[in-house]
Each structure stands twice: as C-alpha cells, then as structure tokens.
Design an enzyme around this catalytic site. Structure first.
Site, short mmCIF file in Angstrom:
data_model
loop_
_atom_site.label_atom_id
_atom_site.label_comp_id
_atom_site.label_asym_id
_atom_site.label_seq_id
_atom_site.Cartn_x
_atom_site.Cartn_y
_atom_site.Cartn_z
N GLY A 29 0.62 -0.84 -0.15
CA GLY A 29 0.09 -0.19 -0.07
C GLY A 29 0.91 1.03 -0.08
O GLY A 29 2.22 1.21 0.66
N ASN A 30 -0.39 2.76 -0.01
CA ASN A 30 0.69 4.42 -0.58
C ASN A 30 -0.02 4.99 -0.58
O ASN A 30 -1.29 4.64 -0.64
CB ASN A 30 2.00 3.83 -1.55
N GLY A 45 9.08 0.59 1.01
CA GLY A 45 9.13 -0.74 2.21
C GLY A 45 9.64 -0.23 3.18
O GLY A 45 10.19 -1.48 4.25
N SER A 72 7.56 5.47 -3.30
CA SER A 72 6.89 3.95 -3.45
C SER A 72 6.90 3.42 -5.24
O SER A 72 7.62 4.30 -5.93
CB SER A 72 5.42 3.82 -2.93
N SER A 73 7.13 1.89 -5.10
CA SER A 73 7.48 1.78 -6.50
C SER A 73 6.01 1.97 -7.09
O SER A 73 6.01 2.01 -8.45
CB SER A 73 7.89 0.24 -6.68
N GLU A 74 5.17 2.29 -6.60
CA GLU A 74 3.73 2.52 -7.08
C GLU A 74 3.76 4.52 -8.08
O GLU A 74 2.70 5.21 -8.08
CB GLU A 74 2.85 1.68 -6.75
N HIS A 93 -3.72 4.05 -2.66
CA HIS A 93 -3.24 2.48 -2.83
C HIS A 93 -3.06 1.76 -1.50
O HIS A 93 -2.63 1.71 -0.90
CB HIS A 93 -2.51 2.52 -3.81
N HIS A 95 -4.29 -2.49 -0.99
CA HIS A 95 -4.49 -4.52 -0.96
C HIS A 95 -4.96 -5.22 0.10
O HIS A 95 -4.61 -5.93 0.50
CB HIS A 95 -2.52 -4.86 -1.24
N TYR A 114 -26.60 0.18 -5.04
CA TYR A 114 -26.31 1.08 -5.03
C TYR A 114 -25.11 2.90 -4.82
O TYR A 114 -25.03 3.28 -5.39
CB TYR A 114 -28.20 2.14 -4.43
N HIS A 157 -4.17 -7.63 -8.20
CA HIS A 157 -3.51 -6.65 -7.13
C HIS A 157 -3.54 -5.82 -6.46
O HIS A 157 -3.96 -6.41 -5.15
CB HIS A 157 -2.84 -5.45 -8.47
N TYR A 210 -27.13 14.48 -1.17
CA TYR A 210 -26.24 13.50 -0.09
C TYR A 210 -25.66 14.32 0.64
O TYR A 210 -24.48 14.87 0.19
CB TYR A 210 -26.36 12.33 -1.06
#
Length: 215
Positions: A29-30, A45, A72-74, A93, A95, A114, A157, A210
């Site tokens: 996650g990042n 990491g 982060s790698s992402e 992001h 997982h 909905y 992923h 809403y």
C-alpha cells in the site's frame, strides 16, 4: 493547501490507519498528497508502524525525487492520476482482501448496490494487468479511472482511490473494500440482481445533494 510538515504527518497517520482498517498489512500500500506542482508520497518498503515523517518523499510528477529515501514503487500511478485529474488532491493504493480477491478474478464490481454510484459511475471497473511498479500499470489505472471515476480495482493486484483530501481518499478506499466484501458475500449465496441504468441514474441524481446540510 496543507503545509508540508502537516502533510507529512497526515501521510504517516494514513498509512497506519490503513492497517487498523484492515486495508493493508506489512509494507504493501502507498499514499500521496498533491504538493505544489508535484507530490509527497510514502517511501518504498517501510512498514507504517516504523515510518517517520522524514521518510516521506517529495517528488515531481516525472519521477525525480529529493532526499535519501526512495519513493513507493507505485509512484507513477499517483503521478499519472494527479496529471490527469485536477480534482485529485490525495491518492490511496491498497491491497485489501476482498478487493484483491475480485481483482484476481479480473472482474468489475457491478451495480449490485446503489452505493456503487458513489464512485462516479455505474460500476467500479478493474484496470488491465501490468507488472507492479511499471509505467504500463500507471497508464492502465489512469485510463481506467478516466475523468470521472474515483476508484478502480487493479487486476491481480489491489485497488486505488482518489479524493480531494487524504481523509476522503482513505474513506473511499474503505467503502470500496466494504462493497467488494458485500458483493462476494452476495455471490456466495446466489446471483446478485443488478440495478438498472434508470435506477442508477436516479441514485446518481440523489447523490448530488446527499449529505449537504443547510447553512
């Protein structure tokens, strides 16, 4: 706009909160925040429970960063989203278990409930597979989100969510995980009945007002 010190604190806290919410574990996650012409993003990491504010990475949207900590790698997913979506102030992001399970089936979350409309469309799509950390994956996610969706699954992923701010993005990620779990529960008992286009259009119209309280 939030100052840099506060933004760094918020990113560390969001990473830890994602573990408490069951959205991530270990170093997966990042999280990022738009910052000036670039972004601040969690490092690669580093476990949230040991992450410190000085490890948050300042970088531009082309991949250049400052400091000794590697982003982060992402990072490219976050950068592509900020470049394409002026409404994005934060990206998460994760997982989370049920989103990952559906992503491994490479299936969208259809309009079985909905609240799917709360993500900007009539379904929550699944971006095509590409290797983690690749520019191809970043492009696939950005293309899947387009200009209106606020979350999507990522094949084999996980998931990604965006919002104007970090609490909003984290809340949206948690809501998506809840919907993924509910969808899989419904499927385990039978075939969910999807809402029609007209029904989802009515929901989308109601969502426009809403939660808005009178001043």
């Amino acid at each position: 706009m939030m100052g840099e010190a506060a933004a760094r604190d918020a990113l560390v806290e969001a990473a830890r909160e994602s573990v408490r919410l069951g959205l991530n574990s270990g170093t997966v996650g990042n999280f990022s925040l738009r910052h000036g012409a670039g972004m601040l993003i969690t490092p690669s990491g580093i476990r949230p429970d040991t992450m410190t504010t000085d490890q948050i990475v300042k970088m531009d949207l082309n991949g250049a960063w400052q400091g000794e900590w590697v982003p982060s790698s992402e990072w490219a997913i976050h950068a592509r989203i900020y470049a394409a979506r002026p409404d994005a102030g934060a990206v998460v992001h994760a997982h989370s278990d049920h989103c990952v399970a559906l992503s491994c089936l490479r299936q969208a979350i259809p309009p079985f409930h909905y609240m799917v409309a709360g993500f900007g469309g009539t379904s929550v799509p699944c971006a095509p597979y590409a290797c983690f950390g690749s520019l191809a994956l970043a492009d696939a996610v950005a293309e899947t989100l387009g200009l209106t969706l606020t979350a999507c699954l990522m094949a084999n992923h996980g998931m990604v969510a965006l919002a104007a701010d970090l609490p909003g993005a984290l809340s949206r990620a948690a809501k998506l995980e809840t919907l993924a779990r509910q969808y899989l529960l419904a499927r385990s008992s039978g075939t969910p009945v999807d809402l029609s286009t007209a029904e989802m259009d009515e929901v989308a119209a109601r969502y426009k007002t809403y939660g808005k309280q009178p001043r």
